[in-house]
Design a protein around this motif. Structure first.
Motif, PDB file in Angstrom:
ATOM      1  N   VAL A  27       0.856  -1.350  -0.563  1.00  0.00           N
ATOM      2  CA  VAL A  27      -0.071  -0.093   0.179  1.00  0.00           C
ATOM      3  C   VAL A  27       0.888   1.310  -0.194  1.00  0.00           C
ATOM      4  O   VAL A  27       1.611   1.476   1.273  1.00  0.00           O
ATOM      5  CB  VAL A  27      -1.027  -0.124   1.263  1.00  0.00           C
ATOM      6  CG1 VAL A  27      -2.187   1.609   1.517  1.00  0.00           C
ATOM      7  CG2 VAL A  27      -1.962  -0.950   1.803  1.00  0.00           C
ATOM      8  N   ILE A  28       0.992   2.231  -1.202  1.00  0.00           N
ATOM      9  CA  ILE A  28       1.776   3.354  -1.476  1.00  0.00           C
ATOM     10  C   ILE A  28       0.618   4.419  -0.929  1.00  0.00           C
ATOM     11  O   ILE A  28      -0.111   4.673  -1.334  1.00  0.00           O
ATOM     12  CB  ILE A  28       2.650   3.341  -2.685  1.00  0.00           C
ATOM     13  CG1 ILE A  28       2.967   2.017  -2.885  1.00  0.00           C
ATOM     14  CG2 ILE A  28       2.701   4.823  -2.806  1.00  0.00           C
ATOM     15  CD1 ILE A  28       3.451   1.741  -4.567  1.00  0.00           C
ATOM     16  N   ASN A  29       1.518   5.921   0.108  1.00  0.00           N
ATOM     17  CA  ASN A  29       0.689   6.571   0.441  1.00  0.00           C
ATOM     18  C   ASN A  29       1.329   7.648  -0.248  1.00  0.00           C
ATOM     19  O   ASN A  29       2.311   8.576  -0.866  1.00  0.00           O
ATOM     20  CB  ASN A  29       1.202   6.860   1.781  1.00  0.00           C
ATOM     21  CG  ASN A  29       0.393   8.271   2.367  1.00  0.00           C
ATOM     22  OD1 ASN A  29      -0.154   9.222   1.365  1.00  0.00           O
ATOM     23  ND2 ASN A  29       0.713   8.424   3.074  1.00  0.00           N
ATOM     24  N   ARG A  30       0.657   8.036  -1.750  1.00  0.00           N
ATOM     25  CA  ARG A  30       0.809   9.035  -2.392  1.00  0.00           C
ATOM     26  C   ARG A  30       0.583  10.413  -2.573  1.00  0.00           C
ATOM     27  O   ARG A  30       0.803  11.547  -2.381  1.00  0.00           O
ATOM     28  CB  ARG A  30       0.557   9.170  -3.792  1.00  0.00           C
ATOM     29  CG  ARG A  30       0.986   7.698  -4.534  1.00  0.00           C
ATOM     30  CD  ARG A  30      -0.335   7.322  -6.159  1.00  0.00           C
ATOM     31  NE  ARG A  30       1.128   6.035  -6.648  1.00  0.00           N
ATOM     32  CZ  ARG A  30       0.550   4.313  -6.616  1.00  0.00           C
ATOM     33  NH1 ARG A  30      -0.471   4.063  -5.489  1.00  0.00           N
ATOM     34  NH2 ARG A  30       0.811   4.342  -7.532  1.00  0.00           N
ATOM     35  N   ALA A  31       0.444  10.374  -1.011  1.00  0.00           N
ATOM     36  CA  ALA A  31       0.041  11.701  -0.312  1.00  0.00           C
ATOM     37  C   ALA A  31       1.173  12.583  -0.134  1.00  0.00           C
ATOM     38  O   ALA A  31       1.209  13.264   0.299  1.00  0.00           O
ATOM     39  CB  ALA A  31      -1.284  11.557   0.906  1.00  0.00           C
ATOM     40  N   THR A  32       2.332  11.579   0.249  1.00  0.00           N
ATOM     41  CA  THR A  32       3.859  12.254   1.091  1.00  0.00           C
ATOM     42  C   THR A  32       4.087  12.121  -0.738  1.00  0.00           C
ATOM     43  O   THR A  32       3.982  11.933  -1.309  1.00  0.00           O
ATOM     44  CB  THR A  32       3.880  11.429   1.718  1.00  0.00           C
ATOM     45  OG1 THR A  32       3.983  10.046   1.095  1.00  0.00           O
ATOM     46  CG2 THR A  32       3.051  10.209   2.936  1.00  0.00           C
ATOM     47  N   THR A  33       5.323  13.152  -0.129  1.00  0.00           N
ATOM     48  CA  THR A  33       6.566  13.596  -0.597  1.00  0.00           C
ATOM     49  C   THR A  33       7.762  13.380  -0.139  1.00  0.00           C
ATOM     50  O   THR A  33       7.984  14.246   0.744  1.00  0.00           O
ATOM     51  CB  THR A  33       6.528  14.943  -1.643  1.00  0.00           C
ATOM     52  OG1 THR A  33       4.922  15.070  -2.020  1.00  0.00           O
ATOM     53  CG2 THR A  33       7.211  15.010  -2.457  1.00  0.00           C
ATOM     54  N   PRO A  34       8.703  12.392  -0.012  1.00  0.00           N
ATOM     55  CA  PRO A  34       8.342  11.324  -1.573  1.00  0.00           C
ATOM     56  C   PRO A  34       7.271  10.713  -1.225  1.00  0.00           C
ATOM     57  O   PRO A  34       7.271  10.345  -0.054  1.00  0.00           O
ATOM     58  CB  PRO A  34       9.508  10.587  -1.911  1.00  0.00           C
ATOM     59  CG  PRO A  34      10.905  11.386  -0.113  1.00  0.00           C
ATOM     60  CD  PRO A  34       9.602  12.171   0.072  1.00  0.00           C
ATOM     61  N   TRP A  35       7.268   9.643  -2.179  1.00  0.00           N
ATOM     62  CA  TRP A  35       5.582   8.453  -1.675  1.00  0.00           C
ATOM     63  C   TRP A  35       6.702   7.968  -0.465  1.00  0.00           C
ATOM     64  O   TRP A  35       7.299   8.089  -0.146  1.00  0.00           O
ATOM     65  CB  TRP A  35       5.357   7.713  -2.685  1.00  0.00           C
ATOM     66  CG  TRP A  35       4.112   8.096  -3.805  1.00  0.00           C
ATOM     67  CD1 TRP A  35       4.373   9.476  -4.047  1.00  0.00           C
ATOM     68  CD2 TRP A  35       4.282   7.738  -4.961  1.00  0.00           C
ATOM     69  NE1 TRP A  35       3.789   9.893  -5.030  1.00  0.00           N
ATOM     70  CE2 TRP A  35       3.760   8.716  -5.897  1.00  0.00           C
ATOM     71  CE3 TRP A  35       4.130   6.704  -5.643  1.00  0.00           C
ATOM     72  CZ2 TRP A  35       3.644   8.383  -7.139  1.00  0.00           C
ATOM     73  CZ3 TRP A  35       4.369   6.326  -7.046  1.00  0.00           C
ATOM     74  CH2 TRP A  35       3.524   7.686  -7.688  1.00  0.00           C
ATOM     75  N   SER A  36       5.264   7.111   0.046  1.00  0.00           N
ATOM     76  CA  SER A  36       5.684   6.487   1.208  1.00  0.00           C
ATOM     77  C   SER A  36       4.926   5.269   1.367  1.00  0.00           C
ATOM     78  O   SER A  36       4.148   4.970   0.304  1.00  0.00           O
ATOM     79  CB  SER A  36       5.660   6.930   2.482  1.00  0.00           C
ATOM     80  OG  SER A  36       4.688   7.426   2.796  1.00  0.00           O
ATOM     81  N   TYR A  37       4.933   4.276   1.741  1.00  0.00           N
ATOM     82  CA  TYR A  37       4.453   3.323   2.483  1.00  0.00           C
ATOM     83  C   TYR A  37       3.791   2.885   3.252  1.00  0.00           C
ATOM     84  O   TYR A  37       4.186   2.739   4.754  1.00  0.00           O
ATOM     85  CB  TYR A  37       5.482   1.212   1.945  1.00  0.00           C
ATOM     86  CG  TYR A  37       5.971   1.780   0.981  1.00  0.00           C
ATOM     87  CD1 TYR A  37       5.747   1.150  -0.514  1.00  0.00           C
ATOM     88  CD2 TYR A  37       7.356   1.872   0.690  1.00  0.00           C
ATOM     89  CE1 TYR A  37       6.155   1.036  -1.468  1.00  0.00           C
ATOM     90  CE2 TYR A  37       8.194   2.640  -0.499  1.00  0.00           C
ATOM     91  CZ  TYR A  37       7.350   2.016  -1.373  1.00  0.00           C
ATOM     92  OH  TYR A  37       8.093   1.695  -3.360  1.00  0.00           O
TER      93      TYR A  37
END
Length: 150
Positions: A27-37
């Motif tokens: 599950v990738i969290n694309r709301a963060t920069t850079p993406w997190s898991y």
């Protein structure tokens, strides 16, 4: 093994080889920069010489290596579970058992903690001489380490 008292001072850019990919349960969290898991599943394609550390934009280590990191007081990560699957290639070509792995969710600050991500758009690992010492003592050999300028 080289102990940190004989290593050049400063921090190192660490580039492990990557015989693995994220699996479909990640599950990738694309709301963060850079993406997190939020959840990590890793599919091993090969397990070179039973190397205890594998990394991309995530880091996993064998339980034994992580215990060595804890014993040495390594800073800059939090421990999280990881699901490991084996690729068809692994099953056909290697098929041997694998040790238990854990996810080292890197949280460190560059040049302050023993392990951290670089800042900016490209993720690379920055590690301390102490981290490299423990990594080598744990049997890791499939990585490059470059001394960073001060």
């Amino acid at each position: 093994m080289t102990d940190s008292s004989r290593r050049p001072g400063g921090f190192f850019l660490l580039r492990p080889e990557n015989p693995a990919e994220i699996g479909p349960e990640t599950v990738i969290n694309r709301a963060t920069t850079p993406w997190s898991y939020d959840k990590l599943q890793v599919e091993l394609d090969v397990f070179w010489e039973r190397d205890p550390l594998i990394a991309r934009d995530w880091v996993i280590a064998t339980v034994d290596l992580e215990r060595s990191f804890q014993s040495a007081g390594i800073t800059g990560y939090r421990l999280r579970p990881v699901a490991i699957t084996l690729s068809e290639n692994y099953v056909e070509l290697d098929g041997g058992p694998i040790p238990d792995f854990v996810w080292l969710d890197v949280t460190g600050k560059p040049r302050l903690d023993d392990i951290a991500w670089t800042t900016g758009g490209h993720l690379d690992l920055i590690v301390s001489p102490k981290f490299l010492d423990v990594l080598e003592a744990g049997g890791a050999s499939h990585f490059d380490a470059f001394l960073l300028p001060d």
